[in-house]
Design a protein around this motif. Structure first.
Motif, mmCIF file in Angstrom:
data_model
loop_
_atom_site.group_PDB
_atom_site.id
_atom_site.type_symbol
_atom_site.label_atom_id
_atom_site.label_comp_id
_atom_site.label_asym_id
_atom_site.label_seq_id
_atom_site.Cartn_x
_atom_site.Cartn_y
_atom_site.Cartn_z
ATOM 1 N N UNK A 1 0.918 -1.168 0.064
ATOM 2 C CA UNK A 1 0.016 -0.055 -0.145
ATOM 3 C C UNK A 1 0.774 1.324 0.160
ATOM 4 N N UNK A 2 0.300 2.197 -0.431
ATOM 5 C CA UNK A 2 1.016 3.666 -0.667
ATOM 6 C C UNK A 2 0.011 4.564 0.243
ATOM 7 N N UNK A 3 0.808 5.656 0.651
ATOM 8 C CA UNK A 3 0.120 6.711 1.100
ATOM 9 C C UNK A 3 -0.222 7.799 -0.151
ATOM 10 N N UNK A 4 -0.919 8.801 0.164
ATOM 11 C CA UNK A 4 -1.233 9.941 -0.619
ATOM 12 C C UNK A 4 0.043 10.836 -1.121
ATOM 13 N N UNK A 5 1.018 10.845 -0.085
ATOM 14 C CA UNK A 5 2.209 11.752 -0.107
ATOM 15 C C UNK A 5 2.199 12.999 0.481
ATOM 16 N N UNK A 6 3.121 13.397 1.109
ATOM 17 C CA UNK A 6 3.073 14.836 1.848
ATOM 18 C C UNK A 6 4.538 15.374 1.212
ATOM 19 N N UNK A 7 4.417 16.823 1.051
ATOM 20 C CA UNK A 7 5.499 17.697 0.656
ATOM 21 C C UNK A 7 6.364 18.186 1.667
ATOM 22 N N UNK A 8 7.779 18.049 1.597
ATOM 23 C CA UNK A 8 8.731 18.546 2.361
ATOM 24 C C UNK A 8 9.314 19.346 1.497
ATOM 25 N N UNK A 9 9.620 20.616 1.917
ATOM 26 C CA UNK A 9 10.385 21.760 1.225
ATOM 27 C C UNK A 9 11.418 22.197 2.027
ATOM 28 N N UNK A 10 12.548 22.192 1.704
ATOM 29 C CA UNK A 10 13.727 22.582 2.629
ATOM 30 C C UNK A 10 14.349 24.000 1.828
ATOM 31 N N UNK A 11 14.151 24.995 2.509
ATOM 32 C CA UNK A 11 14.601 26.332 1.544
ATOM 33 C C UNK A 11 14.708 27.341 2.610
#
Length: 127
Positions: free
Chosen positions: A116-126
C-alpha cells in the motif's frame, strides 16, 4: 480496506528537523515492512528508510546519520525522523507498507498480502 495516511510535511529551513507520521488503518493482521520513499518531479521514487518486523532498518546512504525511522506496531504507525535537513531533501514523501489484512464474508475470513501507498506529503527545505 487498508489505508495509509501521512502527516507532518511542510516548509522548513536548512538544518532544521521535521517528523513525518504514517498511520495504517483497516483490518490489519501484520505490517511486515513499513517505510518512506520520496520523489522529485520527473525522477523516480526512491527509498528513504524502512523498518521490518524483525527490527531491521534500511536507510538510504544520502540520509544516514540524519534520518531514522521508528514504528509502533500496537498503533500501526511509523514515524520518519528527519534532522539536519538539506535543500536536496525537498520532495514528496510517500509512506509504503507491506501488510497482511483480512476481510470477513459469508464464506469465511479471507487473508490478503498487499503493498500500500499513502497519498504523499510535501517536504520543502529552503531558506
Amino acid at each position: 480496506q487498508v489505508q495509509l495516511v501521512e502527516s507532518g510535511g511542510g516548509l522548513v529551513q536548512p538544518g532544521e528537523s521535521l517528523n513525518l507520521s504514517c498511520v495504517a488503518s483497516g483490518n490489519i493482521l501484520n505490517i511486515h515492512v513499513i517505510g518512506w520513499y520520496r520523489q522529485v518531479a520527473g525522477k523516480q521514487r526512491d527509498l528513504v528508510a524502512s523498518s521490518n518486523l524483525g527490527g531491521s532498518l534500511t536507510l538510504a546512504d544520502s540520509v544516514k546519520g540524519r534520518f531514522t525511522i521508528s514504528r509502533d506496531d500496537a498503533k500501526n504507525t511509523a514515524v520518519l525522523h528527519m534532522n539536519s535537513l538539506k535543500p536536496e531533501d525537498t520532495a514528496v514523501y510517500y509512506c509504503n507498507a507491506e501488510i497482511t489484512s483480512y476481510r470477513d464474508s459469508e464464506k469465511g475470513t479471507h487473508v490478503y498480502d498487499n503493498t500500500y501507498w499513502g497519498q504523499g506529503t510535501q517536504v520543502t527545505v529552503s531558506s
